[in-house]
Design an enzyme around this catalytic site. Structure first.
Site, short mmCIF file in Angstrom:
data_model
loop_
_atom_site.label_atom_id
_atom_site.label_comp_id
_atom_site.label_asym_id
_atom_site.label_seq_id
_atom_site.Cartn_x
_atom_site.Cartn_y
_atom_site.Cartn_z
CD GLU A 1 -3.25 -0.59 2.01
OE1 GLU A 1 -3.20 0.43 2.71
OE2 GLU A 1 -4.25 -1.31 1.96
CD GLU B 1 -4.22 -5.15 3.78
OE1 GLU B 1 -4.99 -4.21 4.07
OE2 GLU B 1 -2.99 -5.09 3.93
C1 GCO Z 1 -2.52 -1.75 4.92
C2 GCO Z 1 -3.58 -1.36 5.78
C3 GCO Z 1 -3.64 -2.16 7.04
C4 GCO Z 1 -4.77 -1.60 7.84
C5 GCO Z 1 -6.08 -1.99 7.21
C6 GCO Z 1 -7.28 -1.49 7.94
O1 GCO Z 1 -1.69 -0.95 4.68
O2 GCO Z 1 -2.46 -2.86 4.44
O3 GCO Z 1 -3.42 -0.03 6.13
O4 GCO Z 1 -2.41 -2.11 7.69
O5 GCO Z 1 -4.72 -2.04 9.14
O6 GCO Z 1 -6.16 -1.46 5.92
O7 GCO Z 1 -7.37 -0.11 7.85
#
Ligand code: GCO
Length: 487
Positions: free
Chosen positions: A184, A384
């Site tokens: 991300e 995710e």
């Molecule tokens: C990421 C996300 C996670 C968060 C999730 C919930 O970067 O993969 O930020 O670390 O915990 O998206 O907000």
């Protein structure tokens, strides 16, 4: 644009790789990240990360909120209990990250053998339970020294990361064949900006879309991250390792309101260019999107991008696309804006907004369709997907009835299956997250897990979503009626 001197490009990736992946069973998984779960922030000679600095030194997530314990996942007795829960859930894949400052305490070397031993044991324990590791190299815990030296804004970060990746491949490739290089980039940038703002006493909310003042640094950072990933992929192939290498991108369908103006639509298109197409076009078309480059020229931004950068990223040919999907992003041009470019995210009035935005499984399906149609239907792994809701997750009489998360998972898995039925090449799905954990600057208040964690006692309680996900993994046909109270 100048020409960057290129390290020799690797030979074509292993032609068998796709076949091996294709013959694998679908990966049903869950995900977590080192800093959010491990605790033990000084154990086994770990170096400091920027997140130790943000939370422990500067209390940026509030007084007393620290990663020092988190959910105690670095502790073997604890994680063995958790692996037993994963097995009961039916997972055959677990996505987790390893911590760069554990492996290389000062970011660059020497290597810390205790950290290598810890993760090798963890991976062996996972595999003994029949669960395949999906190893993320970088989930935001930049070694503090490297962060102080500029982090991803510095072009040297390409070499820093490549060296770290080589250490990881050399030490884990006999146990692991699926890697997420970087998690991300766009949300990391936004979170970091919010942290830096708080450090400087500036209040405000997270702005996932960079504003005009931060656009040059954002594009520079994204370019470095993509080049670092390409370099890591090249060296993986060059050294003859076998496996699947990708990045986890948070992709955001950008939407506008029904009564959007032309300026709003233009803002949404640029936001799509910066957050989505910037990465996808480079990876699958070998070129950065012309509308964003045009804007950068118009604003005379110093992005440091050199001719050949995007082509090199395309030539790296990542093995799969990791998608983190939570919600679409509604975008408008703020009425008062005076800058040439201004795009602001907002959450429309809706009764069904999760922490990460409006619940829209239809947009998940649309996103998978877009990847299939616009980007040549690459292999995709959902790295995710999940949700947290204010006031959910109460532990009552030993049970947690997380009805809204349960509903979210059922409807999003349905959406994914429907996109697959239309031809999308999805190879795996990981819920964020296995457990409630440390949600960065939001601390421990925003829960996303299928396993409830009592942060005082570390007691685990599987929630309703855990039971329902287990049924879906088994192949049962489940609809949202499974997500009602008193099941
Ligand atoms: C990421 C996300 C996670 C968060 C999730 C919930 O970067 O993969 O930020 O670390 O915990 O998206 O907000």
């Amino acid at each position: 644009m100048k020409t960057r001197s290129l390290v020799a490009l690797a030979a074509e990736p292993d032609a068998m790789a796709g076949l091996v992946q294709a013959s694998r069973p679908f990966r049903w998984g869950a995900a977590s990240a080192a800093y959010q779960v491990e605790g033990s922030t000084t154990a086994d000679n770990k170096g400091r990360s920027i997140w130790d600095v943000y939370l422990d030194d500067h209390s940026l997530a509030g007084p007393g909120v620290s990663g020092a314990v988190a959910i105690n996942f670095y502790d073997r007795d604890q994680y063995l209990e958790d692996i037993a829960l994963f097995k009961a859930l039916g997972l055959n894949s677990y996505r987790f990250s390893i911590s760069w400052p554990r492996i290389l305490p000062d970011g660059q070397g020497p290597v810390n053998p205790k950290a290598i031993a810890h993760y090798r044991r963890f991976i062996t324990d996972l595999k003994a339970a029949g669960i395949e590791p999906m190893l993320t190299l970088y989930h935001w815990d930049m070694p503090a020294q490297l962060a102080a030296a500029g982090g991803w804004s510095d072009p040297k970060s390409i070499d820093w990361f490549q060296r770290y990746a080589q250490v990881v491949f050399a030490n884990f490739s006999d146990l692991v064949d699926t890697y997420v290089l970087i998690n991300e980039p766009t949300v990391e940038r936004a979170t970091k900006q919010l942290a830096e703002d708080r450090l400087n006493g500036v209040s405000g909310d997270m702005q996932i879309i960079p504003d005009q003042a931060h656009l040059a640094d954002a594009l520079k950072t994204f370019n470095h991250i993509l080049l670092a990933s390409a370099a890591a992929k090249e060296s993986f192939s060059r050294q003859g390792y076998a496996g699947q290498i990708g990045l986890a991108l948070p992709l955001f369908p950008t939407l506008t309101s029904d009564d959007a103006s032309e300026a709003d639509k233009q803002a949404a298109l640029l936001a799509d260019g910066i957050l989505n197409r910037w990465f996808l076009d480079a990876m699958y078309h070998g070129a950065y999107p012309e509308d964003v480059l045009e804007l950068a020229r118009k604003l005379d931004l110093d992005t440091g991008i050199e001719e050949g950068d995007a082509a090199r990223i395309g030539a790296a040919r990542f093995d799969y696309l990791g998608i983190n999907y939570y919600a679409p992003l509604f975008v408008r041009r703020p009425a008062q804006a005076s800058t040439i470019y201004a795009a602001q995210m907002y959450v429309p009035d809706t009764s069904n907004a999760a922490f990460n935005g409006p619940v829209r499984p239809d947009q998940f399906k649309a996103l998978l369709e877009r990847i299939r149609l616009d980007y040549g239907n690459p292999p995709v792994v959902i790295t995710e997907n999940g949700a947290g809701f204010p006031d959910e997750d109460q532990l009552v009489d030993g049970k947690v009835e997380d009805l809204r998360r349960c509903d979210y998972l059922v409807t999003h898995i349905e959406a994914m299956k429907s996109a697959m039925a239309d031809g999308a090449d999805v190879r795996g799905y990981h819920v964020w997250s296995s457990h409630d954990n440390l949600e960065w600057l939001s601390g421990y208040g925003s829960r996303f897990g299928m396993i409830h964690v009592d942060f005082d006692t570390q007691k685990r309680t599987p929630k309703l979503s855990f039971q329902v996900y287990a049924r879906m993994i088994k192949g049962e046909t489940v609809d949202t009626s499974a997500c009602s109270t008193g099941r």
